[in-house]
Enzyme design. Sequence first.
Site, PDB file in Angstrom:
ATOM      1  N   ASN A  36      -2.867 -10.791  -2.837  1.00 25.50           N
ATOM      2  CA  ASN A  36      -2.605 -10.048  -1.824  1.00 25.50           C
ATOM      3  C   ASN A  36      -2.788 -10.648  -0.567  1.00 25.50           C
ATOM      4  O   ASN A  36      -3.650 -11.657  -0.491  1.00 25.50           O
ATOM      5  CB  ASN A  36      -3.605  -8.975  -1.870  1.00 25.50           C
ATOM      6  N   GLY A  37      -1.968 -10.429   0.407  1.00 24.13           N
ATOM      7  CA  GLY A  37      -2.279 -11.081   1.719  1.00 24.13           C
ATOM      8  C   GLY A  37      -0.947 -12.001   2.164  1.00 24.13           C
ATOM      9  O   GLY A  37      -0.010 -11.995   1.193  1.00 24.13           O
TER      10      GLY A  37
ATOM     11  N   HIS B 130      14.123  13.508  31.024  1.00 23.16           N
ATOM     12  CA  HIS B 130      14.159  12.220  31.315  1.00 23.16           C
ATOM     13  C   HIS B 130      14.885  11.645  30.221  1.00 23.16           C
ATOM     14  O   HIS B 130      14.623  10.134  30.207  1.00 23.16           O
ATOM     15  CB  HIS B 130      13.172  11.485  31.782  1.00 23.16           C
TER      16      HIS B 130
ATOM     17  N   LYS C 154       4.682  12.722  10.242  1.00 26.39           N
ATOM     18  CA  LYS C 154       4.736  13.243   8.923  1.00 26.39           C
ATOM     19  C   LYS C 154       6.352  13.408   8.380  1.00 26.39           C
ATOM     20  O   LYS C 154       6.464  13.369   7.334  1.00 26.39           O
ATOM     21  CB  LYS C 154       3.988  14.566   8.841  1.00 26.39           C
TER      22      LYS C 154
ATOM     23  N   TRP D  92       4.002  -5.698  -3.248  1.00 26.71           N
ATOM     24  CA  TRP D  92       4.722  -5.316  -2.044  1.00 26.71           C
ATOM     25  C   TRP D  92       5.240  -6.611  -1.186  1.00 26.71           C
ATOM     26  O   TRP D  92       4.429  -7.067  -0.477  1.00 26.71           O
ATOM     27  CB  TRP D  92       4.006  -4.394  -1.013  1.00 26.71           C
TER      28      TRP D  92
ATOM     29  N   GLU E  37       8.197   9.844   7.823  1.00 21.21           N
ATOM     30  CA  GLU E  37       7.790   9.071   6.808  1.00 21.21           C
ATOM     31  C   GLU E  37       7.989   9.658   5.438  1.00 21.21           C
ATOM     32  O   GLU E  37       8.268   8.641   4.504  1.00 21.21           O
ATOM     33  CB  GLU E  37       6.239   8.675   6.938  1.00 21.21           C
TER      34      GLU E  37
ATOM     35  N   LYS F 244       0.069   2.335   1.625  1.00 20.13           N
ATOM     36  CA  LYS F 244      -1.006   3.166   2.063  1.00 20.13           C
ATOM     37  C   LYS F 244      -1.879   2.279   3.082  1.00 20.13           C
ATOM     38  O   LYS F 244      -2.373   2.917   3.951  1.00 20.13           O
ATOM     39  CB  LYS F 244      -1.714   3.755   0.898  1.00 20.13           C
TER      40      LYS F 244
ATOM     41  N   GLU G 120       1.606  13.328  15.309  1.00 18.43           N
ATOM     42  CA  GLU G 120       1.370  13.495  14.120  1.00 18.43           C
ATOM     43  C   GLU G 120       2.356  14.048  13.209  1.00 18.43           C
ATOM     44  O   GLU G 120       2.781  13.696  12.045  1.00 18.43           O
ATOM     45  CB  GLU G 120       0.076  13.749  13.858  1.00 18.43           C
TER      46      GLU G 120
ATOM     47  N   ARG H  15      -0.450   2.959  -3.472  1.00 18.07           N
ATOM     48  CA  ARG H  15      -0.617   2.004  -2.322  1.00 18.07           C
ATOM     49  C   ARG H  15       0.762   1.419  -1.938  1.00 18.07           C
ATOM     50  O   ARG H  15       0.994   0.967  -0.643  1.00 18.07           O
ATOM     51  CB  ARG H  15      -1.506   0.619  -2.451  1.00 18.07           C
TER      52      ARG H  15
ATOM     53  N   CYS I  43      -0.008  -4.510  -2.017  1.00 19.10           N
ATOM     54  CA  CYS I  43      -0.213  -4.817  -3.311  1.00 19.10           C
ATOM     55  C   CYS I  43      -1.755  -4.377  -3.796  1.00 19.10           C
ATOM     56  O   CYS I  43      -2.438  -4.301  -2.935  1.00 19.10           O
ATOM     57  CB  CYS I  43      -0.155  -6.461  -3.257  1.00 19.10           C
TER      58      CYS I  43
END
Length: 613
Positions: free
Chosen positions: A104-105, A509, A490, A78, A493, A608, A486, A27, A2
Amino acid sequence: MCGILGYSGERQAAEILLDGLAKLEYRGYDSAGIAIFDSEHNKITVEKNKGRLQTLREKIKNNNAQLSGTCGIGHTRWATHGEPSDTNAHPLWSDDLLVVAVHNGIVENYKELKQELSEKGYTFYSQTDTEAAVKLIDYFYRENNDPLSAITSAIKKIEGSYCFVLLFKNNPGEVWGVRKDNPLIAGQGKGESFLASDVSAILQDTRSVYYLDNMEIVKLNKGDVRFYDSEGHAVYKKLSRVTWDSQAAEKGGFEHFMMKEIHEQARAVKDTLRSVLKGEKFDLSESGLSDENLKAVSNIYIIACGSAYHAGVVAQYVLEDLAKIPVRVELASEFRYRKMPFEKNSLAVIISQSGETADTLAAMRLAKNNGIKTLAIVNVVGSTIAREADNVFYTLAGPEIAVATTKAYSGQLIACYILAMELARARGELDNVKYCEMVREIQKLPEKIDEILDEKERIKEIAGSFIDADGAFYLGRNIDYAVAMEGSLKMKEISYVHSEAIAAGEMKHGPISLIERGMLIVGILTQKNLYAKTASNLIEAKSRGGFILSVITRGSEFLHDEADFIFYIPETDEHFSASLAVIPLQLLGYYVAVARKLDVDKPRNLAKSVTVE
Ligand code: G6P
């Protein structure tokens, strides 16, 4: 996550809030809204909806909504509690619009609060946790129309993490804010003032900001900004100057922020290096790391989330090899709930771009509470982690807007290499000749990163073949495995291709059974002593139908005949190779996402800055 804004001044608030919220879109959000206080008619008007900010703008335009007023609040939501919907979007209000707020939160005890308030006659119209807090504040505000005492009373009862920004009907012109474990800054302009969850939202209006501490309360009234502690006592705060250029938060000719930020990596690396390079040596004394402190460290915990965790995995290999020090790299969300004995002379290295990630912050507090020294590697100046850590090493990547991190990750790698070199030097594990050689070599990385970017079209061409890919494996050993993590992130996402990073030796395995004709297998080979091993795992994957795309250090003959596509990267000291190998992998994820016509900068469901657990 948010985004929050508040404005009090002489200009019309609606446009300022909508423009500021646009700067917070990166964000991640699913609905947007604003509330404007028309002081002349003593009226607060709320406009909000599910979906993009653009939809809100159009709605306001089409409704001819009269959002006149020089004071207001805004929000991009969000969803955590309650689905994304017009009703659950913020601002939320008390029944008589006496209190209107954005949040927010998470209000953790919202069910208990709702129950208590229902017994007092309150009813609830949304599924949000926020509404309970707004009505609790309203309950106290009704007692004496005093926003400060309403907020101080309410925060005694609200559990969880929050940043609230509020309007009170009987206090025209004023915007109030309070924070706990969620960021909030106040901006000071001429005859006007701002509140924001993120400095980039107000940079076009002011560079003079105050950073609120936990449980502090702020009141804006035009150019007047006041602060109070959680008991309502006035607090004096120092004004800081933001040096980031507002241009840095614009796309600057690139199609997406992500591509712009990929190109800013050489600069991020250079700036981070320069900030601690004194002559021919690094100097971490400003980060509180004297040789004496470095010698005293017995072991290291690296704690982070997401890409910052991946930077930590690279750091683990580099630190252990160079400084011969035991390192544990931990996901912050796991670390915070571990019941483990702490080594007394440990150093906890906390890595975070935003400096606000809820799990990372909680894990850092846990380390501190156990008497462990903390060093934060953070990009955002004045963020909560930066302020609470014992010591800070800032990565100078500048504002990062794309949700998928690139340049901040590159900055984090540099900070980790420097930490490893300094530990190794101070502890006598690295002689002066080798140290100076590494200092010279690390400074060549920016040039080499740009050299790779000059060849980006090759990656673009090959990426076109993976529009319909349904799976990918990224393989490597040692540092190459850390880079594989990483690279794989990328891809998943932003391209939504299911992708996994696998330590190459683990292929047999289990994962190898998933390989089908045409499946993308990305191999990373930068560690000479491991070339042959990883190459043979890739050849095994190829013989089962995999399409082999390899990133290999120039000069190696491996896979020359077997790989379907090879991308050579410049030679460097092998400890630094992640900084180069990651670039083609970032480009690959980017170009596959573009080819699939996806929203590269704002991937679905992602945020974000993850300020809730
Ligand atoms: C989110 C972001 C990632 C980031 C992670 C940790 O998931 O999308 O890019 O790596 O949070 O964030 P931090 O700000 O702590 O580095």
